[in-house]
Each structure stands twice: as structure tokens, then as C-alpha cells.
Design a protein around this motif. Sequence first.
Motif, short mmCIF file in Angstrom:
data_model
loop_
_atom_site.label_atom_id
_atom_site.label_comp_id
_atom_site.label_asym_id
_atom_site.label_seq_id
_atom_site.Cartn_x
_atom_site.Cartn_y
_atom_site.Cartn_z
N THR A 86 0.86 -1.18 0.00
CA THR A 86 0.00 0.00 0.00
C THR A 86 0.89 1.23 0.00
O THR A 86 1.95 1.24 0.65
CB THR A 86 -0.91 0.02 1.25
N ALA A 132 1.62 5.27 0.76
CA ALA A 132 1.22 6.41 1.59
C ALA A 132 2.12 7.59 1.25
O ALA A 132 3.33 7.52 1.42
CB ALA A 132 1.34 6.06 3.07
N THR A 180 -5.48 -0.43 6.84
CA THR A 180 -5.42 -1.37 5.71
C THR A 180 -5.20 -2.80 6.15
O THR A 180 -5.85 -3.73 5.66
CB THR A 180 -4.29 -0.95 4.74
N THR A 202 -2.77 4.66 8.07
CA THR A 202 -3.06 3.91 6.85
C THR A 202 -2.67 2.46 6.99
O THR A 202 -3.39 1.55 6.56
CB THR A 202 -2.30 4.54 5.66
#
Length: 336
Positions: free
Chosen positions: A60, A62, A82, A78
Motif C-alpha cells: 500500500t 502512503a 489497511t 493507513t
Amino acid sequence: MQLKPIQEQVVAVVGASSGIGRETALRFAQQGAKVVIAGRSEAKLASVAEEIRRFGGEVTVALADVTEFEQVKAIAQTTVTTYGRLDTWVHLPATAVIALFEETTPEEFQRVIDVSLMGQVYGAMAALPYLKQEGRGALIHVSSMEGRRSLPLQSAYAAAKHGVEGFLESLRVELMHQNIPISVTGIQPAVINTPFWNNARTRIGVKPAGIPPYYDPRLVADAILYTAEHPTRDFIVGDAGRILDGLQRLSPGLVDRLLLWFGFPLQRSQQPKAEDDPNNLYEPIPTQTRVDGDYTDAVIPSVSDWLAKQPLVQLGAIAGLVTVAVLAAQPWNSKE
């Protein structure tokens, strides 16, 4: 204190777009960790994410500037939103101005401190609540051997790295006092062949160079992954770093004289570079996504890194030295 195997971890890698950070993020993902990668450049992070997804890793992105605390907090948030938790926080971003102290502006000095010290502080502040919530985990902060011994022409960078070392020492003991099983590791690389030397702002008229020898950035990634599974206080990367650390403990004045002799000429390459040429002091360099720098021909291996990961071998060596010392002290030749 026991840390999870890497394949079971959720890891945030801050400063993952190039150099050591990029290699570290790739390695965590290759070994099965779920990875959140953070940095200032969306395009550069996208290239890392694409590479990870290509081999089936979970990642992911950020976007964050580490000088902004709310943005650093958002990386941790985050990660937990997630993947449900945070197990390991790896913090890497740093920037530098290569210049005499008197030629460094107050604004530049402050910027280096904001990125290279305060960014590390913000990272720990953002990650700690979630690591405590999980009940264990690792804070891994990539510092530098300049946190042990400053070099000329790098006063702001060295000040920041000394600050990181002092901050981590204090935090580590506070967590021990609270009986909180969070490993706090300082990684101190020697001179590493990354784009750091391309990214630094310079006032010496040429592209900066590190004082050789150089070491492969993958050695630093190895150290980071090792300490993510094995609680470690400090990890120096590179034989030259361990030699420098020993010399500094033995005789700082001797190191002063050595650096006076070679610390200035060896930090100069043969490639002209002006102070307004592309550098990452305030903005990322969009095209700089490499792991390796320009000094690959000067890279050498490091034997002591392997030894640092073998505690039983270290204990055996210490025991052997003690045994030799004891035997040497015995009055074998006594006639009495």
C-alpha cells in the motif's frame, strides 16, 4: 523479547522510493510481509509498488513529507486501517548539504535537521501507539556512522545523526522502564553506494563522494530485515564503520588528524555540480529511483556484518579470548 517472523509482519517503510529504502521494501515484500511504502513522490512510490505487485507481494502506498507530523501519523494510520496492525516501523529519510559550516545557511541547516532528525522523531511518535497496541514490535531507525563520528563538510547531517542516536538511547530505556516489549534499533551504515551523493546539495563545486570504501545498499537492507526479527540495540553496517567506531573510542584526536588529511579531498568527485543543480533538500528528484549509486566500482564486501548476526559465534570468540587471557596469566614457568 520475541518478534514475529517477517512473513507474518505488517511493515511500514518510510523513505522507500530509492536507495536503501527501496531495496528494503522489496525485500520485506519478497519474504511475505505486508508492506506500506511512504515517501514524497507519488510517481516514484508507484514504481516500487508496481515492482512488488509484479512478484505477487502485498503493498500500500502512503504519500507523506516526514517534516509534517500529521502526514507521518497518516502513514501509521493507513497501515493499521489497511492491514489491522503495525509490527515494524522502518524509518530512513535523510538529506544533506555538503559544504563548510560557514557556507551553510541557517535555513538549510534547519531543513536537514527537520528531515533527518525530526522526521525520525515524528516516525517514532506515530508508530509507538500502534506498536504498544499490538503488544510488541520493532522501531528500526536508519542513522549513520556520522552519529558516532562527524565528518567535515557535513555539519548539519552529522548534527542530525547525533541527535537520532541520543533520541533512540533515551526512548529505549524509557520503554524498558515501562516493561514494553518494543525493540528499538539504530542502524549505523558506513559509506553506502546509493543515490545519496547525487541527491545532496553541494557547495564544493563538484558532486560529493563518500570517503571510501563503499558498501552495497543491500547490506543495510539485510541488517534491517535481521533486526526486524532479532531484537538488536545497534547494528553497524560495513567493516570500515566498525573500525571507525573503534578508533573514535580509542582516540578522537587521532581521527581528527586522519580526517584533516583525507576527509576533504576524498569527498570530492571529478564531476562538476553547482549548488542549484537538482537536489532533494526541499523537493524529491523525480527520476531518482535507483537502489545503487554511481560508485559501484568502489564497493567492497563486509565480513563483520555476517559475524554481527551470529551471536553464538561472538560468544564463542569472547569465551576463547577470555580462556587465552586466563591461561596467559597462569604461572606456568614458576619454579616454586
